[in-house]
Design an enzyme around this catalytic site. Structure first.
Site, PDB file in Angstrom:
ATOM      1  N   THR A 188       0.746 -21.573  20.333  1.00 23.44           N
ATOM      2  CA  THR A 188      -0.548 -21.173  20.900  1.00 23.44           C
ATOM      3  C   THR A 188      -1.324 -20.216  19.984  1.00 23.44           C
ATOM      4  O   THR A 188      -0.726 -19.384  19.292  1.00 23.44           O
ATOM      5  CB  THR A 188      -0.395 -20.537  22.300  1.00 23.44           C
ATOM      6  OG1 THR A 188      -1.688 -20.120  22.762  1.00 23.44           O
ATOM      7  CG2 THR A 188       0.520 -19.317  22.296  1.00 23.44           C
ATOM      8  N   GLN A 189      -2.643 -20.339  20.019  1.00 21.86           N
ATOM      9  CA  GLN A 189      -3.504 -19.403  19.279  1.00 21.86           C
ATOM     10  C   GLN A 189      -3.583 -18.055  19.992  1.00 21.86           C
ATOM     11  O   GLN A 189      -4.040 -17.078  19.418  1.00 21.86           O
ATOM     12  CB  GLN A 189      -4.927 -19.966  19.175  1.00 21.86           C
ATOM     13  CG  GLN A 189      -5.045 -21.199  18.315  1.00 21.86           C
ATOM     14  CD  GLN A 189      -6.451 -21.774  18.310  1.00 21.86           C
ATOM     15  OE1 GLN A 189      -7.413 -21.120  18.708  1.00 21.86           O
ATOM     16  NE2 GLN A 189      -6.576 -23.011  17.857  1.00 21.86           N
ATOM     17  N   CYS A 190      -3.175 -18.025  21.267  1.00 16.78           N
ATOM     18  CA  CYS A 190      -3.255 -16.772  22.028  1.00 16.78           C
ATOM     19  C   CYS A 190      -2.246 -15.765  21.487  1.00 16.78           C
ATOM     20  O   CYS A 190      -1.179 -16.139  21.002  1.00 16.78           O
ATOM     21  CB  CYS A 190      -2.950 -17.008  23.501  1.00 16.78           C
ATOM     22  SG  CYS A 190      -4.204 -17.974  24.318  1.00 16.78           S
ATOM     23  N   THR A 210       1.822  -4.673   4.269  1.00 14.63           N
ATOM     24  CA  THR A 210       1.718  -5.025   5.686  1.00 14.63           C
ATOM     25  C   THR A 210       1.157  -6.437   5.914  1.00 14.63           C
ATOM     26  O   THR A 210       1.423  -7.041   6.948  1.00 14.63           O
ATOM     27  CB  THR A 210       0.797  -4.026   6.432  1.00 14.63           C
ATOM     28  OG1 THR A 210      -0.482  -4.002   5.795  1.00 14.63           O
ATOM     29  CG2 THR A 210       1.401  -2.637   6.435  1.00 14.63           C
ATOM     30  N   ASP A 211       0.376  -6.932   4.942  1.00 18.37           N
ATOM     31  CA  ASP A 211      -0.330  -8.194   5.195  1.00 18.37           C
ATOM     32  C   ASP A 211       0.600  -9.352   5.567  1.00 18.37           C
ATOM     33  O   ASP A 211       0.273 -10.151   6.440  1.00 18.37           O
ATOM     34  CB  ASP A 211      -1.183  -8.581   3.975  1.00 18.37           C
ATOM     35  CG  ASP A 211      -2.405  -7.682   3.835  1.00 18.37           C
ATOM     36  OD1 ASP A 211      -2.743  -6.979   4.810  1.00 18.37           O
ATOM     37  OD2 ASP A 211      -3.026  -7.680   2.754  1.00 18.37           O
ATOM     38  N   ASP A 261       1.324  -6.802  -4.268  1.00 15.91           N
ATOM     39  CA  ASP A 261       0.565  -6.796  -3.022  1.00 15.91           C
ATOM     40  C   ASP A 261       1.188  -7.932  -2.213  1.00 15.91           C
ATOM     41  O   ASP A 261       1.397  -9.029  -2.738  1.00 15.91           O
ATOM     42  CB  ASP A 261      -0.909  -7.087  -3.336  1.00 15.91           C
ATOM     43  CG  ASP A 261      -1.788  -7.015  -2.107  1.00 15.91           C
ATOM     44  OD1 ASP A 261      -1.495  -7.729  -1.124  1.00 15.91           O
ATOM     45  OD2 ASP A 261      -2.779  -6.276  -2.121  1.00 15.91           O
ATOM     46  N   SER A 262       1.496  -7.699  -0.945  1.00 18.76           N
ATOM     47  CA  SER A 262       2.260  -8.716  -0.211  1.00 18.76           C
ATOM     48  C   SER A 262       1.465  -9.991   0.032  1.00 18.76           C
ATOM     49  O   SER A 262       2.021 -10.988   0.481  1.00 18.76           O
ATOM     50  CB  SER A 262       2.799  -8.147   1.103  1.00 18.76           C
ATOM     51  OG  SER A 262       1.795  -8.067   2.079  1.00 18.76           O
ATOM     52  N   SER A 263       0.185  -9.998  -0.283  1.00 21.12           N
ATOM     53  CA  SER A 263      -0.575 -11.253  -0.201  1.00 21.12           C
ATOM     54  C   SER A 263      -0.033 -12.260  -1.219  1.00 21.12           C
ATOM     55  O   SER A 263      -0.289 -13.455  -1.103  1.00 21.12           O
ATOM     56  CB  SER A 263      -2.054 -11.009  -0.501  1.00 21.12           C
ATOM     57  OG  SER A 263      -2.503  -9.884   0.188  1.00 21.12           O
ATOM     58  N   THR A 300       0.812  -1.219   0.000  1.00 23.50           N
ATOM     59  CA  THR A 300       0.000   0.000   0.000  1.00 23.50           C
ATOM     60  C   THR A 300       0.842   1.264   0.000  1.00 23.50           C
ATOM     61  O   THR A 300       0.465   2.259  -0.621  1.00 23.50           O
ATOM     62  CB  THR A 300      -0.913  -0.005   1.254  1.00 23.50           C
ATOM     63  OG1 THR A 300      -1.787  -1.121   1.134  1.00 23.50           O
ATOM     64  CG2 THR A 300      -1.728   1.261   1.371  1.00 23.50           C
TER      65      THR A 300
HETATM   66  N1  ASP Z   1      -2.622  -5.743   0.797  1.00 25.96           N
HETATM   67  C1  ASP Z   1      -1.559  -4.829   1.100  1.00 25.96           C
HETATM   68  C2  ASP Z   1      -0.261  -5.605   1.119  1.00 25.96           C
HETATM   69  O1  ASP Z   1       0.014  -6.295   2.057  1.00 25.96           O
HETATM   70  C3  ASP Z   1      -1.803  -4.155   2.395  1.00 25.96           C
HETATM   71  C4  ASP Z   1      -0.738  -3.176   2.827  1.00 25.96           C
HETATM   72  O2  ASP Z   1       0.295  -2.979   2.236  1.00 25.96           O
HETATM   73  O3  ASP Z   1      -0.956  -2.539   3.866  1.00 25.96           O
HETATM   74  O4  ASP Z   1       0.488  -5.521   0.174  1.00 25.96           O
END
Ligand code: ASP
Length: 351
Positions: free
Chosen positions: A286-288, A97-98, A65-67, A21
């Site tokens: 852990t999921q916590c 960020t993802d 996109d980092s996804s 982003t």
């Molecule tokens: N979908 C974006 C990514 O991870 C979200 C971001 O950058 O905040 O590339």
């Protein structure tokens, strides 16, 4: 590409742009966010020119996109850092960020004997937007990447994430907010630095132990045959069997309840035992959000331990994945991998 400042005696940073982003711009016609070039990003942050430093850049293509991150990008990043290591005081990686916590975790295991900062950053709002968080994140990341102590050593020779005025150890970080500027936290480890009027370094918690005269070395062999199984009420035997006994994985991260507890029913433990006896590595995480796995507290945890499950202690799932990829890529013997999973390699567990 040199963005500005030619003087070679100044501090220097390599800005590595992978996408996300931070570098997106609204297409005026469609309104969709699409990546724009690094020169465009830096033009949005004229404050960077006030630093007396040389800033060069490297852009990966295509910007993503980092996804869509694949371990091949981590390998490319490790190779790039190794290749440019002597030429810069630090490295800033602009990343979505993802999956930033996954990438920072993996890189922490792939870069050995690090004596320079590798700082990931990004933003929740594109850098061209008036209220963007990208500017502040980028400025702080660049400052931290070149910060030195009185003896000229890097203040933070670690792989870390700089976000919303805080610096976190990469392999302790998690994305915890999908929309707020406080997108990251490090639930089981204090921030390495906090940016206020000055940047305050939390020196007692910064890892400086691994530097030696051999210099940086990288590990780019990764074995990605890892699956993740999150236990939940109502999970079916078929789903558990498919993941734990599937032939596609060498290791399974078992995301358990609380301090490492899972279903105590014989059908579940039988599958765990069968998977473990067939040689599969099963790591209990852990999921916590915070706290740690301790399989000695409850009978359900004990049964997992007896069935051959290894404790992940207070590791995050993101770090567990990177640690497994790295260890399995480096060692052929599962017993060796299990033994090293129990050790604190890069500050990823409190042990
Ligand atoms: N979908 C974006 C990514 O991870 C979200 C971001 O950058 O905040 O590339």
């Amino acid at each position: 590409m040199n963005l500005f400042q030619e003087d070679n005696n100044r501090s220097s940073v390599l800005l590595i742009y992978t996408g996300g982003t931070i570098g997106m711009k609204e297409d005026p016609r469609t309104g969709a966010l699409t990546p724009f070039d690094l020169k465009g990003i830096v033009d949005e942050v004229p404050e960077l020119r006030k630093f007396a430093m040389r800033i060069d850049s490297h852009t990966f293509t295509p910007l993503i996109d980092s996804s869509d991150i694949e371990p091949s990008l981590w390998q490319a990043l490790a190779r790039l850092i190794a290749q440019k290591y002597d030429a810069y005081d630090g490295f800033v990686i602009l990343h979505g960020t993802d999956t930033m916590a996954y990438s920072a975790s993996a890189l922490s295991f792939m870069l050995d004997n690090l004596s320079k900062p590798v700082v990931f950053t990004g933003s929740q709002l594109p850098i061209g937007r008036p209220r963007t968080d990208g500017k502040e994140n980028l400025i702080s990341a660049v400052e931290i990447a070149t910060a030195k102590d009185s003896e000229g050593r890097a203040m933070v020779p670690e792989v870390c994430i700089c976000f919303n005025s805080q610096l976190f150890r990469g392999n302790r970080s998690k994305k915890v907010n999908a929309t707020g500027f406080d997108a990251f936290c490090s639930p089981n480890y204090p921030p390495l630095a906090t940016a206020g009027i000055n940047i305050k370094y939390n020196n007692g918690f910064i890892h400086r132990g691994q530097q030696n005269w051999h210099g940086l070395s990288i590990h780019t062999e990764l074995d990605t045959r890892v699956s993740i199984l999150k236990v939940h009420p109502g999970i079916t035997g078929q789903a558990v069997r498919d993941i734990l006994l599937g032939t596609g994985s060498r290791a399974v991260i078992l995301e358990t309840y609380g301090s490492g507890n899972a279903i105590s029913k014989p059908w579940f433990l039988d599958i765990i035992r069968e998977a473990s006896e067939s040689g599969k590595i099963i790591l209990n995480v852990t999921q916590c959000l915070s706290g740690e796995v301790d399989m000695d507290i409850y009978a359900t945890g004990r049964s997992l331990k007896e069935a051959g499950v290894v404790s992940g202690h207070d590791i995050t799932t993101e770090a567990a994945l990177g640690k497994l990829f790295y260890l399995m890529g480096t060692y052929a013997e599962n017993d060796r991998v299990k033994m090293l999973l129990d050790k604190n390699l890069k500050g990823e567990i409190s042990k």
